[in-house]
Design a protein around this motif. Structure first.
Motif, mmCIF file in Angstrom:
data_model
loop_
_atom_site.group_PDB
_atom_site.id
_atom_site.type_symbol
_atom_site.label_atom_id
_atom_site.label_comp_id
_atom_site.label_asym_id
_atom_site.label_seq_id
_atom_site.Cartn_x
_atom_site.Cartn_y
_atom_site.Cartn_z
ATOM 1 N N ALA A 109 3.504 -2.675 3.850
ATOM 2 C CA ALA A 109 2.489 -1.580 4.205
ATOM 3 C C ALA A 109 2.947 -0.229 3.694
ATOM 4 O O ALA A 109 2.039 0.776 3.363
ATOM 5 N N ASP A 110 4.216 0.034 3.840
ATOM 6 C CA ASP A 110 4.453 1.358 3.320
ATOM 7 C C ASP A 110 4.487 1.720 1.977
ATOM 8 O O ASP A 110 4.879 2.799 1.215
ATOM 9 N N GLN A 111 4.664 0.557 1.108
ATOM 10 C CA GLN A 111 4.788 0.556 -0.340
ATOM 11 C C GLN A 111 3.422 0.326 -0.933
ATOM 12 O O GLN A 111 3.121 0.784 -2.288
ATOM 13 N N LEU A 112 2.401 -0.428 -0.424
ATOM 14 C CA LEU A 112 1.415 -0.885 -0.842
ATOM 15 C C LEU A 112 0.174 -0.526 -0.204
ATOM 16 O O LEU A 112 -0.013 -0.332 1.109
ATOM 17 N N PRO A 113 -0.810 -0.135 -0.986
ATOM 18 C CA PRO A 113 -2.211 0.090 -0.117
ATOM 19 C C PRO A 113 -2.852 -0.973 0.726
ATOM 20 O O PRO A 113 -2.304 -2.222 0.368
ATOM 21 N N GLN A 114 -3.560 -0.833 1.584
ATOM 22 C CA GLN A 114 -3.941 -2.026 2.495
ATOM 23 C C GLN A 114 -4.885 -3.072 1.394
ATOM 24 O O GLN A 114 -4.923 -4.277 1.512
ATOM 25 N N SER A 115 -5.653 -2.386 0.309
ATOM 26 C CA SER A 115 -6.165 -3.439 -0.579
ATOM 27 C C SER A 115 -5.199 -4.443 -1.406
ATOM 28 O O SER A 115 -5.638 -5.333 -2.047
#
Length: 155
Positions: free
Chosen positions: A102-108
């Motif tokens: 989650a800290d590297q990728l958006p929720q989508s």
């Protein structure tokens, strides 16, 4: 990049340039329509957002190192499905995997579903992940789950 994407038009004799989108298809000469087969890369569109599955896998490989052996990300039925090959004696949940990403990728870009394997992920003859075999495995596991639910509901 631009020169690689804009190539000479050899299709209709009119010349000029055409743009290579990454889509694979063919033109039916008599009927005049285009039959679409898919993409040359692993780019998908989910929820109106274009995603490159290989880029998500790259982040997952980096962020989940030491937590799982291997990770594959597939697009199935409009959803992102993550498949993780588990480390021996190291149980992990889908929530822990998504939290690590989650800290590297958006929720989508986070998988909405994770499936865990105790064995290695399938590898093709070129030594790369066999995404067709992984997709078939996911679909088979989903089918088994569905029929198990139907059976337990009926009996």
């Amino acid at each position: 990049l631009t020169a690689d994407r804009f190539v000479d038009n050899k299709l209709n004799g009119l010349g000029g340039k055409i743009y290579r989108t990454g889509d694979i298809g063919r033109i039916h000469p008599e009927a005049g329509f285009v039959e679409y087969f898919g993409r040359a890369d692993r780019q998908v569109k989910i929820g109106g957002v274009r995603l490159e599955l290989g880029e998500i896998e790259g982040v997952a490989d980096e962020r989940l190192q030491g937590m799982v052996k291997m990770v594959a990300i597939e697009a199935i039925d409009g959803l992102l499905v993550g498949v993780a090959s588990l480390m021996p004696n190291h149980p992990i949940t889908a929530q822990e995997l998504n939290h690590a990403l989650a800290d590297q990728l958006p929720q989508s870009h986070l998988p909405s579903e994770w499936m865990m394997r105790r064995d290695e992920l399938p590898i093709n003859a070129a030594g790369k992940m066999d995404h067709k075999a992984i997709t078939a495995w996911i679909q088979e596991k989903r089918r088994i789950k569905m029929w198990g639910h139907i059976y337990s509901t009926m009996y």
